[in-house]
Design an enzyme around this catalytic site. Structure first.
Site, PDB file in Angstrom:
ATOM      1  N   HIS A 291      45.395 -11.137  11.094  1.00  0.00           N
ATOM      2  CA  HIS A 291      46.030 -10.080  11.890  1.00  0.00           C
ATOM      3  C   HIS A 291      46.475  -8.957  10.971  1.00  0.00           C
ATOM      4  O   HIS A 291      47.022  -9.227   9.909  1.00  0.00           O
ATOM      5  CB  HIS A 291      47.231 -10.645  12.643  1.00  0.00           C
ATOM      6  CG  HIS A 291      47.997  -9.580  13.378  1.00  0.00           C
ATOM      7  ND1 HIS A 291      47.556  -9.071  14.577  1.00  0.00           N
ATOM      8  CD2 HIS A 291      49.135  -8.928  13.051  1.00  0.00           C
ATOM      9  CE1 HIS A 291      48.408  -8.143  14.970  1.00  0.00           C
ATOM     10  NE2 HIS A 291      49.384  -8.028  14.066  1.00  0.00           N
TER      11      HIS A 291
ATOM     12  N   LYS B 239      20.968   4.295   9.027  1.00  0.00           N
ATOM     13  CA  LYS B 239      22.411   4.040   8.910  1.00  0.00           C
ATOM     14  C   LYS B 239      23.074   5.126   8.077  1.00  0.00           C
ATOM     15  O   LYS B 239      24.227   5.478   8.304  1.00  0.00           O
ATOM     16  CB  LYS B 239      22.674   2.655   8.320  1.00  0.00           C
ATOM     17  CG  LYS B 239      22.795   1.564   9.376  1.00  0.00           C
ATOM     18  CD  LYS B 239      21.508   1.184  10.006  1.00  0.00           C
ATOM     19  CE  LYS B 239      21.253   1.437  11.413  1.00  0.00           C
ATOM     20  NZ  LYS B 239      19.928   1.046  11.882  1.00  0.00           N
TER      21      LYS B 239
ATOM     22  N   ARG C 293       0.815  -1.224   0.000  1.00  0.00           N
ATOM     23  CA  ARG C 293       0.000   0.000   0.000  1.00  0.00           C
ATOM     24  C   ARG C 293       0.845   1.270   0.000  1.00  0.00           C
ATOM     25  O   ARG C 293       0.326   2.362  -0.234  1.00  0.00           O
ATOM     26  CB  ARG C 293      -0.922   0.007   1.217  1.00  0.00           C
ATOM     27  CG  ARG C 293      -0.219   0.167   2.533  1.00  0.00           C
ATOM     28  CD  ARG C 293      -1.168   0.186   3.686  1.00  0.00           C
ATOM     29  NE  ARG C 293      -0.428   0.269   4.938  1.00  0.00           N
ATOM     30  CZ  ARG C 293      -0.958   0.066   6.122  1.00  0.00           C
ATOM     31  NH1 ARG C 293      -2.218  -0.237   6.237  1.00  0.00           N
ATOM     32  NH2 ARG C 293      -0.221   0.172   7.199  1.00  0.00           N
TER      33      ARG C 293
HETATM   34  C1  LIG Z   1      14.075   3.637  12.999  1.00  0.00           C
HETATM   35  C2  LIG Z   1      14.193   2.162  12.767  1.00  0.00           C
HETATM   36  C3  LIG Z   1      15.438   1.589  12.593  1.00  0.00           C
HETATM   37  C4  LIG Z   1      15.548   0.224  12.383  1.00  0.00           C
HETATM   38  N1  LIG Z   1      16.788  -0.314  12.212  1.00  0.00           N
HETATM   39  C5  LIG Z   1      16.914  -1.647  12.013  1.00  0.00           C
HETATM   40  C6  LIG Z   1      18.181  -2.228  11.812  1.00  0.00           C
HETATM   41  O1  LIG Z   1      19.204  -1.542  11.802  1.00  0.00           O
HETATM   42  N2  LIG Z   1      18.249  -3.560  11.611  1.00  0.00           N
HETATM   43  C7  LIG Z   1      17.123  -4.355  11.610  1.00  0.00           C
HETATM   44  O2  LIG Z   1      17.248  -5.563  11.423  1.00  0.00           O
HETATM   45  N3  LIG Z   1      15.907  -3.829  11.804  1.00  0.00           N
HETATM   46  C8  LIG Z   1      15.772  -2.498  12.004  1.00  0.00           C
HETATM   47  N4  LIG Z   1      14.532  -1.954  12.166  1.00  0.00           N
HETATM   48  C9  LIG Z   1      13.371  -2.859  12.149  1.00  0.00           C
HETATM   49  C10 LIG Z   1      12.984  -3.240  10.719  1.00  0.00           C
HETATM   50  O3  LIG Z   1      12.708  -2.072   9.982  1.00  0.00           O
HETATM   51  C11 LIG Z   1      11.778  -4.167  10.773  1.00  0.00           C
HETATM   52  O4  LIG Z   1      12.061  -5.268  11.605  1.00  0.00           O
HETATM   53  C12 LIG Z   1      11.439  -4.685   9.387  1.00  0.00           C
HETATM   54  O5  LIG Z   1      11.136  -3.624   8.503  1.00  0.00           O
HETATM   55  C13 LIG Z   1      10.243  -5.642   9.471  1.00  0.00           C
HETATM   56  O6  LIG Z   1       9.954  -6.127   8.197  1.00  0.00           O
HETATM   57  P1  LIG Z   1       8.481  -6.589   7.806  1.00  0.00           P
HETATM   58  O7  LIG Z   1       8.582  -7.052   6.392  1.00  0.00           O
HETATM   59  O8  LIG Z   1       7.964  -7.516   8.824  1.00  0.00           O
HETATM   60  O9  LIG Z   1       7.578  -5.283   7.910  1.00  0.00           O
HETATM   61  P2  LIG Z   1       7.697  -3.825   7.293  1.00  0.00           P
HETATM   62  O10 LIG Z   1       9.068  -3.483   6.879  1.00  0.00           O
HETATM   63  O11 LIG Z   1       7.010  -2.947   8.263  1.00  0.00           O
HETATM   64  O12 LIG Z   1       6.841  -3.913   5.952  1.00  0.00           O
HETATM   65  C14 LIG Z   1       5.456  -4.080   5.988  1.00  0.00           C
HETATM   66  C15 LIG Z   1       4.891  -3.540   4.700  1.00  0.00           C
HETATM   67  O13 LIG Z   1       3.526  -3.883   4.634  1.00  0.00           O
HETATM   68  C16 LIG Z   1       2.799  -2.792   4.085  1.00  0.00           C
HETATM   69  N5  LIG Z   1       1.410  -2.969   4.504  1.00  0.00           N
HETATM   70  C17 LIG Z   1       0.925  -2.932   5.756  1.00  0.00           C
HETATM   71  N6  LIG Z   1      -0.383  -3.237   5.761  1.00  0.00           N
HETATM   72  C18 LIG Z   1      -0.721  -3.461   4.470  1.00  0.00           C
HETATM   73  C19 LIG Z   1      -1.936  -3.844   3.828  1.00  0.00           C
HETATM   74  N7  LIG Z   1      -3.038  -4.071   4.519  1.00  0.00           N
HETATM   75  N8  LIG Z   1      -1.915  -3.977   2.485  1.00  0.00           N
HETATM   76  C20 LIG Z   1      -0.793  -3.766   1.765  1.00  0.00           C
HETATM   77  N9  LIG Z   1       0.380  -3.426   2.321  1.00  0.00           N
HETATM   78  C21 LIG Z   1       0.410  -3.293   3.664  1.00  0.00           C
HETATM   79  C22 LIG Z   1       3.494  -1.575   4.653  1.00  0.00           C
HETATM   80  O14 LIG Z   1       3.251  -0.441   3.839  1.00  0.00           O
HETATM   81  C23 LIG Z   1       4.953  -2.014   4.608  1.00  0.00           C
HETATM   82  O15 LIG Z   1       5.561  -1.648   3.387  1.00  0.00           O
HETATM   83  C24 LIG Z   1      14.392  -0.586  12.354  1.00  0.00           C
HETATM   84  C25 LIG Z   1      13.128  -0.010  12.512  1.00  0.00           C
HETATM   85  C26 LIG Z   1      13.029   1.340  12.704  1.00  0.00           C
HETATM   86  C27 LIG Z   1      11.663   1.939  12.867  1.00  0.00           C
END
Ligand SMILES: Cc1cc2nc3c(=O)[nH]c(=O)nc-3n(C[C@H](O)[C@H](O)[C@H](O)COP(=O)(O)OP(=O)(O)OC[C@H]3O[C@@H](n4cnc5c(N)ncnc54)[C@H](O)[C@@H]3O)c2cc1C
Length: 465
Positions: free
Chosen positions: A444, A52, A36
């Site tokens: 090293h 980063k 979305r």
């Molecule tokens: C500031 C910050 C820094 C971070 N740094 C790190 C890091 O350094 N290393 C690390 O490993 N993790 C980090 N994270 C965590 C990491 O971003 C998340 O763990 C990761 O993005 C999770 O992946 P995901 O695919 O589960 O969900 P998300 O990345 O949240 O993706 C979910 C997707 O689903 C979409 N979506 C939601 N509902 C719907 C729907 N009903 N229909 C269609 N699309 C939908 C959203 O738009 C989104 O694009 C960080 C998070 C934040 C906030």
């Protein structure tokens, strides 16, 4: 979109969803991903990657103020906050564009819009008032999570930020309050401090980085305090009041009520799953504490419906989400020899200055599980590469089972440890014992020699201390 019948439909194209899609396509499944907002999810657009990029700027900025020891000098060092943010956004955009290419290469159909379950094997996608249906034998929910808020601590996008606003500041605030000291809160505290802000961190628990080993968390606190970051533990923010262009925080500092003025506040008090408005109520899947309940194969209680990544709970990490995506898809495709994800093999990193990284059990967790322990420690101050680089703060700690020699956990604090920790993650995946690790040859001079020495130290034979 053409044919809307697929083997697999995935809701959400974050690191969970898009990696699951690529792996499924490699296995010959016909895949659709519904997104979305932006391909790449929080990680590429608002999380891992843009932070980063900001932290790299902060690191260079810090180094420019610490040149004398290296025989260098620079005059009129400064920064342009707009350019700092623009670079971070450009990096995020470039990588999100890469995801688009990857999905195209693997012939994954991308459907833009909000996806909602609409009966078994059916996903309704809405966008701009329009509607279409995607049908698939299997559906994976990978809708991720968002910042948690609390009554009295609601973000307003202007004075009180979540991570989204904190990533695109118009200027660096003079006085910043960071609420919460997990990885996200600490990374922002580190960034803003290096960019010149006065930063105060308030944490309700007795120690910062509460998921990390107690020794690492204590050392990190000392290091951050030396950098001038104010840290309050066993403290909480009761309310945030907006007054003009400042925030007045009502704080409880160890039982003492205090009011303090800040220019901005960042809320980093946790994560809650995007479980709403995806049609879960029409299924047998269960939701607990804001997350979808799954078994070890990422299956929900609804046949043919799976959930992965941040949506299913901690650790909220991109590589955990991606790995779950691969496990889930390989299981669906009937690949032989698939293993469920073992949480003690997932490394965790905090990209502050100094960095924090770990994998496996903390010393306390290992003791509580009844292991008899051998613990080794080695400080970077005794590591040649760290001394040469002028970056000697921190240490490596290893935790072994004294009876079996299994490496139970490793905890690192210091230079580039987020790059080093993978070595211990591989060791845990290979179920390595001290026998292999003691015999391994480390190059090293490298920071990684501190890892070897921390193993040697656990067995009473460190060479350089
Ligand atoms: C500031 C910050 C820094 C971070 N740094 C790190 C890091 O350094 N290393 C690390 O490993 N993790 C980090 N994270 C965590 C990491 O971003 C998340 O763990 C990761 O993005 C999770 O992946 P995901 O695919 O589960 O969900 P998300 O990345 O949240 O993706 C979910 C997707 O689903 C979409 N979506 C939601 N509902 C719907 C729907 N009903 N229909 C269609 N699309 C939908 C959203 O738009 C989104 O694009 C960080 C998070 C934040 C906030």
């Amino acid at each position: 979109m053409g044919d809307s019948h697929f083997d697999l439909a995935i809701l959400g194209a974050g690191p969970g969803g898009y990696v699951a899609a690529i792996r499924a396509a490699q296995l010959g499944l016909r895949v659709a991903v519904v997104e979305r907002e932006h391909l790449g999810g929080v990680c590429l657009n608002w999380g891992c990657i843009p932070t980063k990029a900001l932290l790299r700027t902060a690191e260079i900025h810090h180094q420019l103020h610490d040149l004398d020891a290296f025989g260098l000098y620079a005059r009129e060092v400064g920064f342009d906050a707009k350019k700092v943010v623009a670079r971070s956004r450009a990096v995020a955009k470039r990588l999100a564009g890469g995801v688009k290419q990857l999905l195209r290469k693997h012939e994954v159909s991308v459907v833009s819009g909000h996806g909602r379950l609409a009966g078994r094997g059916r996903v309704e996608v809405t966008r701009d008032g329009g509607r279409e249906e995607v049908r698939a034998a299997h559906v994976i929910l990978a809708t991720g999570a968002r910042a948690r808020t609390l009554p009295g601590l609601e973000p307003d996008g202007h004075l009180v930020w979540t991570y989204r606003e904190a990533m695109v500041p118009e200027a660096i605030p003079g006085r910043l309050l960071v609420v919460g000291s997990g990885a996200i809160g600490i990374e922002f505290a580190s960034f803003y401090r290096d960019m010149g802000a006065d930063v105060a961190v308030v944490e309700i628990l007795p120690r910062i980085l509460p998921a990390e080993d107690a020794e690492v968390s204590a050392a990190a606190r000392r290091a951050f305090e030396r950098r001038g970051i104010e840290i309050h533990t066993e403290a909480s923010v009761k309310a945030l009041r907006r007054e003009g262009d400042r925030v007045v925080a009502a704080l409880d500092l160890g039982g003492k009520a205090v009011e303090r003025d800040f220019d901005r506040a960042i809320l980093a008090i946790g994560i809650t799953g995007n479980v709403e408005d995806v049609g879960l109520e029409t299924t047998a899947a269960r939701v607990e504490k804001g997350h979808v309940v799954v078994d070890r194969w990422l299956a929900t209680a609804e046949p043919g419906l799976y959930a992965i990544g941040d949506l299913v709970g901690p650790p909220w990490l991109a590589h955990k989400a991606s790995h779950e995506g691969v496990v889930c898809v390989e299981r669906i495709a009937g690949v032989e020899g698939v293993h469920p994800l073992d949480a003690t093999r997932i490394p965790a990193c905090t990209y502050s200055r100094p960095q924090v990284a770990s994998v496996g059990l903390t010393e306390q967790q290992a003791a509580e599980r009844g292991h008899e322990l051998r613990v080794g420690r080695f400080p970077f101050v005794a590591n040649g590469k760290a001394v040469a680089a002028g970056d000697t703060e921190g240490f490596v700690k290893t935790v072994f089972d004294a009876r079996t020699g299994e490496l139970l956990g490793a905890h690192l604090f210091g230079p580039e440890v987020t790059e080093l920790v993978f070595g211990f993650a591989v060791a845990r995946t290979l179920e390595s014992t001290e026998a292999e690790l003691l015999q391994a040859v480390f190059p090293h001079p490298t920071l990684s020699e501190a890892m070897h020495e921390a193993v040697l130290a656990a067995y009473g034979r460190p060479l350089h201390i």
